[in-house]
Design an enzyme around this catalytic site. Structure first.
Site, mmCIF file in Angstrom:
data_model
loop_
_atom_site.group_PDB
_atom_site.id
_atom_site.type_symbol
_atom_site.label_atom_id
_atom_site.label_comp_id
_atom_site.label_asym_id
_atom_site.label_seq_id
_atom_site.Cartn_x
_atom_site.Cartn_y
_atom_site.Cartn_z
ATOM 1 N N CYS A 1 0.836 -1.206 0.000
ATOM 2 C CA CYS A 1 0.000 0.000 0.000
ATOM 3 C C CYS A 1 0.873 1.259 0.000
ATOM 4 C CB CYS A 1 -1.004 -0.024 1.157
ATOM 5 S SG CYS A 1 -2.423 1.088 0.877
ATOM 6 N N HIS B 1 -4.756 -4.761 0.084
ATOM 7 C CA HIS B 1 -4.472 -5.390 1.382
ATOM 8 C C HIS B 1 -4.902 -6.847 1.448
ATOM 9 C CE1 HIS B 1 -3.094 -1.744 3.396
ATOM 10 N NE2 HIS B 1 -4.077 -1.111 2.783
ATOM 11 N N GLU C 1 -3.394 -8.920 3.121
ATOM 12 C CA GLU C 1 -3.090 -9.379 4.480
ATOM 13 C C GLU C 1 -4.214 -9.131 5.474
ATOM 14 O OE1 GLU C 1 -2.161 -5.020 4.824
ATOM 15 O OE2 GLU C 1 -2.032 -6.553 3.256
#
Length: 313
Positions: free
Chosen positions: A144, A236, A238
């Protein structure tokens, strides 16, 4: 093989309960192998949540991983206890002074995307980190804002403010199915997105970088920078199942205008529990990255940064 992290790190118990193989340092020391050394430069305010998310993905590899937590030297975290930071994190200045090298480094995002890069208080040190990766890290993964910072530092690619926040789960296209980083990926990929800025496809192409995954709605998502042995992901993978929900609930409670995250809650109803539909691709991406690091990194760590800039040369 498991991921090697301190047994007292909060992530240890969380991942153990989830079935992720974790190993305390004293046990790892008895194994006669060289683990992959992967560092996490954690710029996120919720340090424990973020370190657990990345340890979960990195720890899914069949290789033994030595996971090191790194922080900016002079920046104090306001959301994580001093005791936790002192126990588990090393300042970058200390890591740099030691001369040690890493097979891989993750540079996280940070909730400061509204600021010009040069106005970030630790920008000068972060530039030093990014330059240091070229001689002391075999492969770097910017996430990001961290990926945007690397693209700007190495190529002058600017981030552009959006009129409205890109917030939710967006469909993306696999543009490079033959890429080793996308082994096992389907043609259509769902990714969580939460950002006020974007990197534009034409500027990525002009810089000679390769876009691997992109969305018609929210633009490039995964970019390869072979010259700098790096990947940049602007979204994202994760995230936990409820991370977007936490962000949404926080803004609602604070009275901050926020739209319901797109394509996240069943029937877009925030009273219902969200479903995680990106977990498998998250594990694929980070597992593929770890695999590429393993296949291409020198066995002699002193050779890291001295070999060809082509990961697969």
């Amino acid at each position: 093989m498991p991921i090697k992290i301190p047994q007292s790190l909060p992530a240890y118990n969380v991942l153990s309960r989830e079935g992720v193989m974790v190993m305390p340092e004293e046990t790892a020391a008895k194994q006669d192998i060289r683990p992959l050394r992967i560092g996490l430069l954690n710029l996120m305010p919720k340090k424990i949540q973020t370190e657990t998310q990345f340890a979960r993905l990195i720890g899914a590899s069949p290789l033994q991983i030595e996971f090191s937590l790194i922080r900016m030297s002079d920046h104090e975290s306001r959301n994580t206890s001093t005791e936790h930071m002192e126990a588990f994190y090393r300042p970058f200045a200390e890591v740099q002074a030691s001369g040690e090298k890493f097979d891989g480094l993750l540079i996280t995002g940070a909730p400061i995307e509204h600021l010009p890069f040069e106005d970030v208080t630790y920008w000068d040190e972060l530039k030093s980190v990014m330059d240091w990766t070229q001689t002391h890290v075999h492969s770097t993964f910017g996430i990001c804002w961290g990926g945007m910072a690397m693209a700007y530092h190495f190529h002058g690619i600017k981030k552009h403010m959006l009129d409205a926040k890109s917030f939710g789960c967006f469909r993306h296209r696999n543009l490079a199915p033959a890429s080793p980083y996308l082994r096992g990926f389907s043609d259509d990929v769902l990714m969580p997105v939460s950002r006020w800025t974007e990197i534009r496809a034409d500027e990525i192409a002009e810089a000679g970088l390769t876009t691997l995954i992109a969305s018609d709605e929210v633009g490039p998502a995964l970019v390869e920078d072979r010259a700098h042995r790096a990947l940049y992901v602007f979204n994202h993978f994760e995230y936990d199942s409820d991370t977007l929900k936490q962000e949404y609930d926080r803004d609602v409670d604070a009275g901050t205008p926020i739209n319901v995250p797109v394509n996240y809650y069943p029937a877009d109803d925030p009273t219902r529990d969200p479903m995680n539909r990106w977990r498998s691709h998250a594990h694929l991406l980070y597992g593929n990255w770890v695999s590429e690091v393993y296949l291409t990194t020198p066995f002699d760590m002193e050779q890291i940064g001295l070999a060809s800039t082509d990961l697969r040369a």
